[in-house]
Design a protein around this motif. Structure first.
Motif, PDB file in Angstrom:
ATOM      1  N   GLU A 352       0.780  -1.099   0.158  1.00  0.00           N
ATOM      2  CA  GLU A 352      -0.056   0.133   0.046  1.00  0.00           C
ATOM      3  C   GLU A 352       1.071   1.200  -0.001  1.00  0.00           C
ATOM      4  OE1 GLU A 352      -3.330   0.243   2.908  1.00  0.00           O
ATOM      5  OE2 GLU A 352      -3.165  -1.991   2.979  1.00  0.00           O
ATOM      6  N   CYS A 357      -3.517   0.246  -3.644  1.00  0.00           N
ATOM      7  CA  CYS A 357      -2.709  -1.221  -3.051  1.00  0.00           C
ATOM      8  C   CYS A 357      -2.504  -1.698  -4.183  1.00  0.00           C
ATOM      9  CB  CYS A 357      -3.884  -1.875  -2.318  1.00  0.00           C
ATOM     10  SG  CYS A 357      -3.175  -3.354  -1.712  1.00  0.00           S
ATOM     11  N   LYS A 369       2.725  -1.696   3.976  1.00  0.00           N
ATOM     12  CA  LYS A 369       2.125  -0.338   3.633  1.00  0.00           C
ATOM     13  C   LYS A 369       3.267   0.661   3.901  1.00  0.00           C
ATOM     14  CE  LYS A 369      -1.446   3.072   4.987  1.00  0.00           C
ATOM     15  NZ  LYS A 369      -2.746   2.949   5.708  1.00  0.00           N
TER      16      LYS A 369
END
Length: 481
Positions: A352, A357, A369
């Motif tokens: 992400e 994403c 992320k």
């Protein structure tokens, strides 16, 4: 290694600062390029764990840079690595990191100053003079007296506002200290090398490298007494011959070498040259690969995925479904894969970044992320806690981490290889996820501080190769002895 005399002569200079962002990188790059243009063979070094500054130094000197750090590997290897270049280069330009005396503790352990004492290297301090005049003399005097056996050979003023500003600072330093002022750089409106969250932007993101180096070298040439800097470097003391091999890893003898693929592209390119050389000396043939091309790879028997910026190429990585499927098959068959930081992120299910994403290789059941602040930054000390192809259980290794990403919602059944005595890792002081013959995590290692990592990697690749030659459906899980 043969020595021309009974003493090693290696002119050298260290560029240090009072803090990160002081201007030492610009000066180091400028001097490296100017010395190269004078016809000198320049060997650049970067103190500490750093890939980006080292790559820029390599480009400036037109010669590969090496990293030196007494935490990442023993002092004896710091010395032997450094002096192994003495007979083949005219000067060493060493760029420090952070502040001159900054280390991992209150004693300044593993600082740039400590490295300078180990190498008996004179120091030129680059000091940011923004909104200060006479006080800088007190700062320079303090640095001169703060630690014994440190050769503070000169200072270069940076971010000076004008001739009056430069004159007051220069006269103050020269009146109250015996440290010569070797130059004064003016304020510059734009950094010639833009920065992002992990430091300088990669050279791979610039098409105008020659223009950049021309601008930097002219700035330094016009404002620094480069002849005096060179004179200081040439007065650095000689050293007794160093008899220890720079790479003590056992060479694996095999007429038919296993091939280890090394991904080097715009997504992943963080590698210590000594790591690659250690793999070669241990018997591997190396081949450069990319994650950004849909063309088929040649046969490989091991895969090394270094760090980098996978987030900047996330769309292209996502769209290369052919390669992701191929890697899933190879990993399931037992291909030895070693992945660090960005390489680990690529092996995850997804990444992400900026509210999007992206699908990654999906070999490991984790998702990562990117965040705006570092999620792990600094030295790592790890204990090997699980059987794997690369390290024996119980071995202690040193490394470092610098990542703005972290894993989300980890499953309970993950197997971790590293228990960290120092560092953040993936979660709760654990790092290095193991799957089949894959080991992937946030820790970057240097071959000189990682035991027989290279030798074991090559042995694992040979086992895999033999399983392919014998037409086995898959290679067994490989455990380092």
């Amino acid at each position: 290694m043969e020595h021309k005399t009974d003493k090693l002569i290696f002119p050298r200079i260290t560029l240090a600062g009072l803090k990160g962002g002081s201007g030492k990188t610009i000066v180091s790059l400028g001097l490296s390029r100017l010395f190269f243009q004078k016809g000198l063979k320049v060997k650049p070094f970067k103190k500490g764990p750093d890939y980006i500054d080292a790559k820029w130094l390599s480009l400036a000197a037109e010669n590969s840079a090496s990293n030196l750090d007494p935490f990442l590997f023993p002092v004896s290897k710091v010395q032997s690595l450094f002096w192994s270049f003495a007979n083949f280069h005219d000067i060493a330009v060493i760029e420090g990191n952070r502040g001159l005396f900054d280390g991992k503790d209150v004693h300044g352990s593993y600082s740039t100053a400590e490295l300078c004492r180990i190498l008996q290297a004179p120091v030129v301090l680059v000091i940011d003079c923004t909104k200060v005049t006479r006080t800088m003399a007190a700062v320079v005097l303090g640095c001169k007296l703060f630690e014994e056996d440190l050769n503070l050979a000169g200072v270069i003023l940076n971010q000076t506002a004008g001739q009056r500003h430069r004159t007051i600072i220069r006269n103050s330093i020269e009146q109250y200290t015996d440290v010569p002022v070797l130059g004064a750089l003016p304020k510059i409106r734009h950094n010639p090398i833009p920065e992002r969250h992990m430091g300088l932007i990669s050279d791979q993101e610039h098409a105008d490298l020659e223009d950049i180096f021309q601008s930097i070298s002219k700035l330094v040439e016009d404002n620094v007494d480069t002849d005096k800097v060179l004179e200081i470097a040439r007065h650095a003391p000689c050293a007794a011959p160093v008899h220890e091999e720079t790479n003590s890893l056992h060479k694996f003898h095999n007429h038919d070498k296993p091939t280890i693929g090394v991904v080097r592209d715009k997504a992943l390119w963080f590698y210590y040259e000594e790591n690659l050389e250690a793999l070669r000396q241990s018997g591997a043939g190396l081949i450069d690969l990319t994650l950004l091309d849909k063309k088929d790879w040649p046969e490989i028997h091991g895969l090394y995925l270094g760090g980098g910026f996978p987030e900047t190429m996330a769309q292209a990585l996502d769209e290369n479904t052919i390669l992701k499927k191929r890697l899933k098959i190879l990993s399931a068959r037992g291909l030895p894969i070693y992945a660090e930081c960005g390489g680990f992120m690529y092996l995850a299910e997804s990444l992400e970044y900026e509210d999007r994403c992206f699908s990654m290789a999906g070999i490991l059941p984790v998702r990562t992320k990117l965040f705006k602040k570092p999620q792990g930054h600094g030295y790592v000390q790890a204990r090997v806690a699980r059987k794997n192809p690369f390290y024996p259980v119980g071995e202690l290794i040193t490394g470092h981490e610098f990542h703005y990403s972290r894993c989300l919602e980890l499953p309970d059944n993950l197997s971790f290889c590293f228990e960290l005595d120092r560092g953040v890792g993936i979660a709760d002081g654990l790092d290095g996820i193991c799957y089949r013959n894959v080991l992937a995590g946030y820790t970057h290692i240097h071959a000189f501080g990682a035991g027989k990592w290279a030798e074991n990697f090559v042995k694992a690749a040979l086992i895999y190769k033999n399983s392919v030659l014998s037409n086995q459906e898959s290679c067994p899980d490989i455990h380092c002895q």
